[in-house]
Design an enzyme around this catalytic site. Sequence first.
Site, PDB file in Angstrom:
ATOM      1  N   GLU A 153      44.088  34.652  -7.545  1.00  0.00           N
ATOM      2  CA  GLU A 153      42.660  34.316  -7.609  1.00  0.00           C
ATOM      3  C   GLU A 153      41.957  35.198  -8.627  1.00  0.00           C
ATOM      4  O   GLU A 153      41.207  34.722  -9.485  1.00  0.00           O
ATOM      5  CB  GLU A 153      42.017  34.495  -6.240  1.00  0.00           C
ATOM      6  CG  GLU A 153      40.503  34.354  -6.259  1.00  0.00           C
ATOM      7  CD  GLU A 153      39.850  34.779  -4.950  1.00  0.00           C
ATOM      8  OE1 GLU A 153      38.614  34.816  -4.923  1.00  0.00           O
ATOM      9  OE2 GLU A 153      40.571  35.057  -3.981  1.00  0.00           O
ATOM     10  N   GLU A 155      48.845  37.255   1.266  1.00  0.00           N
ATOM     11  CA  GLU A 155      47.446  37.116   0.873  1.00  0.00           C
ATOM     12  C   GLU A 155      47.035  38.101  -0.214  1.00  0.00           C
ATOM     13  O   GLU A 155      46.163  37.808  -1.015  1.00  0.00           O
ATOM     14  CB  GLU A 155      46.544  37.293   2.093  1.00  0.00           C
ATOM     15  CG  GLU A 155      46.770  36.263   3.184  1.00  0.00           C
ATOM     16  CD  GLU A 155      46.519  34.846   2.708  1.00  0.00           C
ATOM     17  OE1 GLU A 155      45.557  34.625   1.955  1.00  0.00           O
ATOM     18  OE2 GLU A 155      47.291  33.953   3.093  1.00  0.00           O
ATOM     19  N   GLU A 160      39.674  40.102   4.080  1.00  0.00           N
ATOM     20  CA  GLU A 160      38.916  38.897   4.446  1.00  0.00           C
ATOM     21  C   GLU A 160      39.835  37.683   4.537  1.00  0.00           C
ATOM     22  O   GLU A 160      39.707  36.846   5.424  1.00  0.00           O
ATOM     23  CB  GLU A 160      37.812  38.657   3.411  1.00  0.00           C
ATOM     24  CG  GLU A 160      37.058  37.354   3.566  1.00  0.00           C
ATOM     25  CD  GLU A 160      37.084  36.530   2.302  1.00  0.00           C
ATOM     26  OE1 GLU A 160      37.555  35.379   2.363  1.00  0.00           O
ATOM     27  OE2 GLU A 160      36.635  37.036   1.258  1.00  0.00           O
TER      28      GLU A 160
END
Length: 1125
Positions: free
Chosen positions: A307, A285, A210
């Site tokens: 994250e 990412e 994503e």
Amino acid sequence: METAVLLRSISSSSCSIASGRLLFSSPQRLSLSRSSISALGRRHRLIQNPSSGKQQQRQRSLLPYHLRPIPSTLHCPQVHLATRCLSSFSPRAVASSTSQTAGILMRVAYDFVFPPLSLSLLYIYELAVLHLCDSTAIDNEIQFDAAEKFGFEKVSEQFIQECKSKAVLYKHKRTGAEVMSVSNDDENKVFGIVFRTPPNDSTGIPHILEHSVLCGSRKYPLKEPFVELLKGSLHTFLNAFTYPDRTCYPVASTNSKDFYNLVDVYLDAVFFPKCVEDIQIFQQEGWHYELNDPAEDISYKGVVFNEMKGVYSQPDSILDRATQQALFPNNAYGVDSGGDPKVIPRLTFEEFKGFHKKYYHPSNARIWFYGDDDPNERLRLLSEYLDMFEASPASNESKIEAQTLFSEPVKITEKYPASDDGDLKKKHMVCLNWLLSDKPLDLETELTLGFLDHLLLGTPASPLRKILLESGLGEAIVGGGIEDELLQPHFSIGLRGVSEDDIQRVEELVMSTLKTLSEEGFDSEAVEASLNTIEFSLRENNTGSFPRGLSMMLRSIGKWIYDLDPFEPLKYEGPLMKLKARIAEEGSKDVFSPLLKQYILRNPHRVTVEMQPDPLKAFRDEEEEKEALAKVKANMTEEDLAELARATQELRLKQETPDPPEALQSVPSLSLLDIPKKQIHIPTEIGDIDGVKILRHDLFTNDVVYTEVVFDMSSLKLELLPLVPLFCQSLLEMGTKDMDFVQLNQLIGRKTGGISVYPFTSSVRGKKEPCSHVIVRGKAMGGRTEDLFSLINSVLQEVQLTDQQRFKQFVSQSRARMENRVRGSGHQIAAARMGAKLNSASWISEQMGGISYLEFLRALDEKVDKDWVGISSSLEEIRTFLLSRKQCLINVTADEKNITNSEKYIRKFLDLLPNHTPSPANSWNAKLNAENEAIAIPTQVNYVGKAADLYETGYQLNGSAYVITRFISNTWLWDHVRVSGGAYGGFCNFDTHSGIFSFLSYRDPNLLKTLDIYDGTGDFLRSLEMGNDALTKAIIGTIGDIDAYQLPDAKGYSSLLRYLLGVTEEERERRREEILSTSLRDFREFADVIDHVKHKGVMVAVASPEDVDSANKERPCCFQVKRAI
């Protein structure tokens, strides 16, 4: 379950105007908070300026997810006469295109709406109606021809009466892609494409993908088209979500050209991304080994990796994941689609590419369009992409298998990171969870369960919530009640702050309370209040800053993604009427008790999760990671290490190298000619009633009256300030002489759309004294305006502030919320702390919502038992200081008729207010010591801030500052803090009311490195080379922020705040002109101003003790250390 919004990057498109939202428009263009979206494991790519708003206590949803407005003011668009006349008929009748049927229907409607006419006039009227319906038939035929032309077949068409929309479901013939095309007169157009993406493990592959697909594509071969869209778009929404079983890519804009630009970039991104060819995007990412020098230790880096380290540092998130995986051990929900940091490094690039190839295919897509754009243009644009593909088995391979129900309950234990301060035996959490069904439920059952959920937990007066909190067994509620976003719904409830010895007692209390409620039923007034509250919410359809079309999309997808009817979730009217009729005929007990028994009490699929505090968990996790990396390094040759160091530098160089001009030019953009020259006007009439100032905003609100009653707080004593939030809560959650708090809450629910009370504090530019008020907000239907003001009066003047036990609960709940906020929103804590060191307004706010407030709550917890009389007296003193009609202001937003009608009730309300002369305003010239500070907490990631007051330099505000601040976030900080630094986000904020310029990072693996990046901002601006295209994008993006799409209640509230802060329409117009005339020279001149942060700024970091110690060793005495948790 999990309600935290998981940010992909916090470089916000509106971060430059934290104060601009008051100068220009109140809500950010995208503000997703805990109250706005409830999502089990959902991860969001982007959130706009999370630092700009205060963390809110979670507000439980009133409804099953697919029926929820998200979060709370869109009115049904005004429709043409013919549609209004037909509105009382069924959607099937309205959608009919046969002239004969329409003529009959319109004659009936004509008889109802109009006074009698002559027969000849009636005949002429019918001819006009028949012509209209013939035109509709022609339009349908044109759309049918367009569908055929572009390779689609129409599957179904329905008129959705609840939102006055025509919805058509298409299927792409070649690939089987399904498209929902919703047409109405809403200018806030929405597009979304959704893929089913069930994971097989916890490597986080759907989440990493994503992030990655928006990092360049076939048509847009730059590093991050997503960021270019942030810079220069008028979007009202730009984001992506990862659920446990699907991935959504939505955009929205009110500008048609901009909208189709966004759609094209997103379509190219999902179908033809660069990331499946470029391993460096995957590394950036997702994850990669980082080694700057072969002699150093290897580390993990990656945006998603960091994250999720942040997510796995939060007790609530650990609880959510443990619950989900225990409830669904045998299907896709038994793993973490977001990624477990311990598992993410197992993901290979080949697996990553294969996942995209398998699932990111039109055959596996659901596509959504909504708004006032041309429905044929939607199909034309889609056909350009879909026609490139052939059919694939992806749709069958991505189906979600249902979890079979257990035959007996299960108990599991998990640990969460905690500090060793305090009594760890009293920091346990326990949550009971039920999987309600082995298959999806029908809409009527889901709606009924939604009402049951609200009855159980929806308000402070709800019996299950009330009994658990009053038991003294815990500090605050955990568990989200009913969640139904996944294939099978589940129900969760429990407590945090539980003693180890009371775990079993909590479980027994939950079960016994539910059993009693099933046997005795609910109070009739509670049922009436729930019915009114939910029906009001449905009909108001207030989605706040969230586009209404996106709210509808997420409702529809909740069924559509499982091959169920996508129209059904959009139509609540029928099930709602059936439910109300059943309750009237059978009684509420016969409606709700069987559900309690079937789905909960007699349901063996129950999982009890106990969370145990572990002061060594964070340390062990870090040591395990270090050991794993040490083994990796030990198995490498010298050549391997040299190659890894070279690859690290190569990736960093790529990240920091600007895109070439030809790549940047590939991204479609607007010109300044597309931008309105004038600001959005909000009608505001300033008058008075009996000497009290009234602000009136004549706007169409669908018969809802919105009001704010504002009281000046400046006369309060300094020592009373930390009590204000608890005072506000007490007004709504204690009883009066004639009603206990349960009855008061029920009355509010029965008569209004809700009442809230809270403090508001801000600096005022050019003034020393802060703007500080207590605001009471309320809303009701026009016919209930008298009830609304009567209840506001009861809340303010009749509530007795004497209930010691309830107040003690408030303190415990507030302390638990604040501790959770420190862990999950450390950037907000850092921002508040820095502000408190720089000016008095921020000091006041920090006293009521920062570390100082947390410390006050801990001390107050003991004081309640020792000096309740003194505390109760202080609460009453606050009320006495506040309530005076001489320091009152009233704001009303409604149509002219309802505003005029409300004035007599406002006058009555004012007549009841005390008329004493208020005490003189206090001089709150207090600040915290301006020392650099580290707030140490058990965490795997950091939140790093640095700030200074730019007005101290003599800087005079110019509108260009909004453009420059926004640009810094979307370029310098994005590239260096997030992309190469590996933080989840980095951004800056300029509060133009106070002059405070703040740098902040979110879920950051670094500390000193990030501070060095902040200090390099001035040099970045001095050396900046910017062409006209880049400058135009920066200006357009800023205008998009200040012209944020607003609903009527938000417009009225924005106008109120501007009035309180002394922002005039002339100033707003001047700032807009300054923004539009921003030049490169402005950027370079601002460099000297921003260097004030480098040289005089104060630093606050919310970080792990280990990282703070390392920073202080590298730079002695860098931080004074404060332990917070």
